[in-house]
Design a protein around this motif. Sequence first.
Motif, PDB file in Angstrom:
ATOM      1  N   ASP A 187     -25.817  12.078  -4.233  1.00 62.66           N
ATOM      2  CA  ASP A 187     -26.327  11.555  -2.974  1.00 62.66           C
ATOM      3  C   ASP A 187     -27.229  10.371  -3.292  1.00 62.66           C
ATOM      4  O   ASP A 187     -27.733  10.247  -4.401  1.00 62.66           O
ATOM      5  N   SER A 214     -18.234  16.247  -4.500  1.00 61.44           N
ATOM      6  CA  SER A 214     -19.295  16.760  -5.381  1.00 61.44           C
ATOM      7  C   SER A 214     -19.087  18.218  -5.732  1.00 61.44           C
ATOM      8  O   SER A 214     -19.509  18.658  -6.786  1.00 61.44           O
ATOM      9  N   SER A 215     -18.454  18.997  -4.857  1.00 63.21           N
ATOM     10  CA  SER A 215     -18.166  20.372  -5.251  1.00 63.21           C
ATOM     11  C   SER A 215     -16.660  20.612  -5.360  1.00 63.21           C
ATOM     12  O   SER A 215     -16.195  21.704  -5.069  1.00 63.21           O
TER      13      SER A 215
ATOM     14  N   LYS B 561     -22.099  23.490  -2.256  1.00 61.48           N
ATOM     15  CA  LYS B 561     -22.587  22.464  -3.186  1.00 61.48           C
ATOM     16  C   LYS B 561     -23.835  22.951  -3.923  1.00 61.48           C
ATOM     17  O   LYS B 561     -23.946  22.823  -5.136  1.00 61.48           O
ATOM     18  N   LEU B 565     -24.276  23.551  -7.925  1.00 63.89           N
ATOM     19  CA  LEU B 565     -25.326  22.873  -8.686  1.00 63.89           C
ATOM     20  C   LEU B 565     -26.215  23.893  -9.389  1.00 63.89           C
ATOM     21  O   LEU B 565     -26.598  23.714 -10.542  1.00 63.89           O
ATOM     22  N   PHE B 595     -30.734  20.291  -3.963  1.00 61.36           N
ATOM     23  CA  PHE B 595     -29.678  19.526  -4.641  1.00 61.36           C
ATOM     24  C   PHE B 595     -30.238  18.780  -5.849  1.00 61.36           C
ATOM     25  O   PHE B 595     -29.635  18.762  -6.916  1.00 61.36           O
ATOM     26  N   GLU B 663     -29.361  20.810   2.459  1.00 55.01           N
ATOM     27  CA  GLU B 663     -30.382  20.854   1.418  1.00 55.01           C
ATOM     28  C   GLU B 663     -31.715  21.302   1.996  1.00 55.01           C
ATOM     29  O   GLU B 663     -31.979  21.118   3.183  1.00 55.01           O
TER      30      GLU B 663
END
Lengths: 809, 954
Positions: A187, A214-215, B561, B565, B595, B663
Amino acid sequence: MKFLSIAFFFLLFISLKATEPVINSLLPRGGQIGSTQEVEIIGQRLADTEEIFFYSPGIACNEITENKGKKLTAQFTIDKDAKIGQHELRLRTKKGISKLFTFWVGPFPNADEKEPNSSFEDAQFVTQNLTINGVSENEDVDYFEINATKGQRISVEVEAIRLSGPLFDPYVAILDENRFELATSDDSELLLQDSTTSVIAPKSGRYFIEMRESSYRGNKSFCYRLHIGSFPRPLVAFPAGAEAGKTTEFTFLGDPSGPIKKSIFIPNDGRNILPYHHSENSLQSPSPNNIRISKFPSIMEVEPNNYIKQATKTDLSIPLSFNGIIEKDGDIDCFRFQAKKGEKYYIKAHARSVASPLDPVLNLYNADGKSIRGNDDANNGPDSLITQTFPKTGEYVLRITDHLGRGSPLHVYRIETEKIEPEITASIPMFSNRDSQSRQMIPVPRGNSAGTSFTITKKNFQGDLEFLAKNLPQGVSITVPKTPSNFTSIPVLFSANKDAPLKQSLTKFDIVHRNTDKNTTITGNYKHRIDLVYGPPNNRTYYESEFNVLPIAVVEPVPYLVKIHNPATPIVRGGSMNLKIEVIRDNNFTKDVIVKILTRPPGIGAKSNIKIPGNKTIGYYPLTANGGTPYGEWDIGVQGEAPAKEGGNMLAASNFIKLKVEEPYLSMKINMSAIERGKNGEIICDLDINRPFNGLAKAELKGLPPFVITDQIEFDTNASQVIFPIRTEEKARAGLTKNLFCFARIPFADNLITHTVGQGGQVRIDNPPPKPKEVSQKPNVVASKKPVKKEKPISRLEQLRLAAKGGAN
Amino acid sequence: MKILNLFLFCISTFLGKNLLSEAPAQISNAPTLKSTNQPAKEIKKPGLIAPSFHFEVRSILETSCVSCHGSSSQKGGLRLDTLAHTMKGGDSGPAIVPRNIKDSILLERIHLPEDDDEIMPPKEGPLSAQQKDILNRWIESGANWPKGVQLKEVSDRSIVLRNKAKNKKIVSLNAYPTSIELKTQEDFNSVVLIATYSDDVTRDVTYESSIWLKNPEIAEFSDRILYPIKAGESKLVAEYRGKKVEIPVRVKDPTTPRPVSFKLDVMPVFMKAGCNTGSCHGSARGQDRFMLSLFGYDPEGDHFRITREQGTRRINLAIPEESMLVEKAIGAVPHSGGKLFSKNSDHWKTLVDWLKDGAKEDNDDIAKPTKIVLSPPSLLLEGNGATQQMNVLAHYSDGTTRDITPLTVFQSSNDVSAAIDESGLVTAGSRGEAFVMARFNIFTVGIPAVVIPEDLKYQRQKLPENNYVDKLVHDKLHKLRMSPSELCSDEVFVRRLYLDITGLLPTVEESSSFIADTNKNKRSNLIDQLLEKKEFTELWVMKFAELLQIQTDDNQGMSYKATLLYFNWLKDRIANNVPMDKIVKELLTSKGGTFTNPATNYYQVERDNLKITENVAQVFMGMRLQCAQCHNHPFDRWTQDEYYSFASFFSQVGRKGAADPRENIIYNRKSGEINHPVHKKPMPPKFLGGDSPEIPRGADRREVLADWLASPQNPFFARNLANLVWAHFFGQGIIEPVDDVSVSNPPSNPELLDQLSEKFTSYNYDFKKLVRDVCNSRTYQLSTKTNASNESDTRNFARSNLRRLRAEIMLDVISQTTETKNKFQGLPLGAKAIQIADGRVNNYFLTTFGRATRETVCSCEVVMEPSLSQALHLLNGDTTNKRIKQGKVIANDLKNGKKPDEIIDDLYLRCYSRSPRDSEKANLLASLDMNNPQEGLEDIFWALLNSKEFIFNH
């Protein structure tokens, strides 16, 4: 992610629509400036496409070269001076206007991604300064290879979420030939979910760009535009804004080549933001750095200013802007300024809005350092906002720092003080939840009308409003009723002549409040925020655009008209009435018509819609007025919806009628009564006649329990009571019944005005008393002989002791 | 004083009984034991052999007399438990007259005809002729009764056991408590003597020893309890078979009465009598609408409820004995809980005295118990029926101590082996281990007890010890009289090690080359080699991902996501061998975006700060604190105060949204507290079982906590991780379940756990090194085959356990052997199940075989128990059969010209890491259709995959 895209398409296709065309996909998603780009549009109801029109100048669809009904090919001509970035377009057919779609204009030539390129070894070789139109499939990683010479800048920027498809959160990395990551970006403050990064090539040779979700999610609709080149890529401008009409020197930070200095003239044309694309060797960065424009002077921080006592001082009075950088961890900046008593300001810290990583925390102090108020986040974002009326004229101090105490040379901020002014906006309410586009464009059938309602938002003032449409399509007229101060929603009617040309217009509105006492006017606009990308949690908006024009188009006639008959009586507060609606159908049109009220004046209740079946022409729309409905005459309009052959709905709006709201003629109180089951009784109601009437009124008691019966009663204007005779059957159940009420119908010019009165009445149905038993003399005698001795009640412990002895418990 | 009397009597052989009664006044200094024995010998008549008191006389008195004529019952006014009482006699006169057979009524009574009403003992027939002879000779020879010996009723079984111990060597004699202080009139202290023999067996010898006070004026010792008489200091001396031990005794204010305290006396009665348990008045609503705080966590509230909640209904201060509270407890009136104690019992007296005193609340400065000590500290009981009396001493904040044995609730973790009664008497049962616990006030303490059968033929083997692990395991096994199994074969070892370290089977080549290797150090070489594989990392990432509950929950703010991460962050840390303390510190102190700093997801996965508190305790310290949220922990030391003090570390965790709706930003709010539910005030932060740190206002409390938590100062951190590692390689922890460290669930080998944790700390929390120690130990390399001594062992690692492969490993191993590829959401084709990042990824196989759901941090989420659906899925489901066909292992082998017998060899090596036995091979070959062997071979493959040998690690 699949779920998301399904949800997205769900919103796109399933919701009820007019007979409008639908664009499902438009490929490629963009083109190069100064070129002609062929695009392919896939959608529905495209056969009679008349035009594709854009919202901003510099780009146009000159020709639709092929039209297969569900797929068409068009040529977009992009001028050399077209804006770089997002362009909005809609497609118009003879029957309607599509939803808004976007098309991206970039500075570089375009190429397509070619699979297989999903491994480092299979990387697709591309030249520098190129835009790749690609797709991220599920778990797809795309690799591109470039050559770069030592010292050359390698910049990467991607448009993914901004292409307004599914929630596509991209990730890019620049790798050297040994797969070592030189730079990565997931991001970015500049582009939100979209990624950008750049490095200086450490040596001449091959470099690789990795591009993925991103995933690792994706599917065919995950389109991206990846810009690869040696273009400059500054991330943030300092100062983040400047005064309009002046030339200011800016430092652009974040480019791997170091800070870039540039003097820029700030235009004074009413814009708030200048999107600045830095150019170097005639290579432009694809996304701009946004520079804020203010009408007031800028104050620059002077370190040291970490404490209130050291605050950077100005003798100027707000409005001002304060500019600086939270340079290192723990840095705090303070500013001392002047403000006048009684002035009301928004004090807004811009950081994320100008692509700075700073999460500002803003505090306001008086001259002595006493805290007045502070703010961390506002309006669902990290940027801070303080709303303040200054208590006295004098010095004040603003303090700004990072929420997590972090800082860096990129932690730029600009605090703007904006005087609070009256505001007006009008918008069309969402047709359904999380649907910012349906019914937000107006197809007006020739010789008929289309309606909508506007929600009005007023800030910092009260008053009546006028609506002025500025550039309606030829042959279209607008009817807007007066908008009293206490109305938040009004119906609007657009009517087209029989011979109006089939054309569209992006119509602007002026919404004006004139204060004749003060001789001032306040003007506002129509506003349409389009949510372009939704995502979790709970379908939040990820990407949006805002417009101040309403697309209105004249379309082919629809086979019916809707008419509301003027009501014969007024409606009274606490009363009800049925509006008579007539559907005038063309001869061969026999479909049902759903009729919906456009909007309701305050206090008026109505069903969301009624259906007038194909074999009927008249329907009644029930309305009620609550006790707070304002007295007066208010415009009421309805709109019909009927299914079209080719799918979607044909819309036609009615004329407006005046609904008169009056004071009620009477009020009533139902007195509580008790009736034995199986017997007869009565319920007495006290009347209070406020306004005399002629003739006999009728009263009808409602809400009685089953098997309890009464009759309708008539009374005249002199009555002070009505008495309902009540008959109860044996079957009736004993108990208390609440919520009785009464319909009172007052004669009015051959009609009746319905009042609902006496709410909250109660009636109790009792069981008959038990039959007396055969009375024997003996117990009586005993009772009389032996007077009952009042025993002292025993305690719990005593009871227990008795129990322990085996006595009664 | 009584003791003195009888010694005096022993030496004065020619004195009449008149003198005896006056003797105490004349003798101030008690003669020593030695001098007591001397005269007895001298006066021996020719031909008369004096019987041994300890080995002959006492057992007759103990089994046949003392039950009716002892401290608890005195029929006919007679006591026969001390010499003085015996000499004094009962209603009919002295029971014995030394050297006077005729006047000794005891002899008279035992010699009566069987049908005489007066014969003693009245039940179970007359004494045998031999017993009668012993008593005759004993009295005739002067009735020797060693000083300070008090008899009590014992069972025949105890006498058998006592006689068996007769010839064993005593190595030590210990007395508990080690010092006694008596303060105030009501004080008392019980004494327990324990002898330890050369074979580590312990015996309660309190009643077999001679015990006397050096200065008998200050206290009275009776029935193993010391009561105060006069202020002063002295020593209590105890002697048993030549070993002597002394207990310093101090008596203070012996005439000062002690007022009854609500907290110190009355509350313990509620606990001991069971009034405030969860099933009675301790339940949230209170039984019959009378609520007491569960296990007494809220004494002030209890006082209110008793004295004022329903007016004065529950108490009667005018006639305290008639209070409802009292009458219910003694069952005088109907009581759902029944009779709890009797009228005039100590508990009754406590309640009544408190009421008589006005049912007062305690002053604020009243002493609080600071700890309790349960003694003796460990037991090794030999023989069914062996007993040991426990005693419990409470220490108070004012420095005083008090014998609280009668107020203590006793429990045993294993009643079959070592049951404990409400007085604290442990009775050995069948062979096994138990943990004997005492609960008083907020404290629960326990000691280990081992029970071995008597006459065990056991000889400690001299076994090689690869490292400290083996030594400590062998020491423990010795206590249990067990021998470890033999070392496992190379074939078993290679399969076991590959599965445990890499989660995969060795390939045919890998196992063959290991088996063929002749290097002496090949096992440790293989361990080193496998530890460097990335699969080792992946396996532990999976295990920690379970503990950190890494899984997507979009509506709770855990987007896919963030999950990815977070998982990659963890993977990166473990792959780079970042020490566990650093990882934990990074997690606990994390701040920033979920994130940008994925460690912050720790605070996003769980957003309830109390739950975080519980999770931190459970994951990093192995403790389940949940109970203490609402009341003091019933089976552990944790109080509600400690719970909220610990929770205070997390009370200032701030969460706010970030620019991306998925997020969140975790930060230090610098303010905010969690209020204690009883007094509604925040508790200052305090480490669990540790100190209260000074934390400046606004400082991040989590940092202070993390510095302590992941440090040697925290006694639980390293132990917990060491235990986790151990449990992975043995199928169960030294503490099991691994996340249930509590007083009531002690480690099976505390010394081993201590040593492992010490090593882990010294390795700087590098758990690869710890794994190396564990795998290199002989204990890890034992066979699953049992021997006669260890077949009952489940907790002491005397042999290897059969362990079903966990779900992920099973699936990976099936795809490995069948050469097929898995596809999981978010992972490339061919990825392993242990690599799955997101706990929400669906997979029928994994769910059936009990994969952790990652909904809680509990170790119980991973289900290792086999089930019918698992068996059916392997037999009929598409995993095995389909994969055999898909992988084409057999088809390819046949195509490459391999013979069926070679293929069978290969399949055995592939699945079992061993070659087939000749018989197995012959049978299998016989079943094949040699013209078209493919189907048959595939059936064999299917059968191997369905066999226990395949789905278990052994």
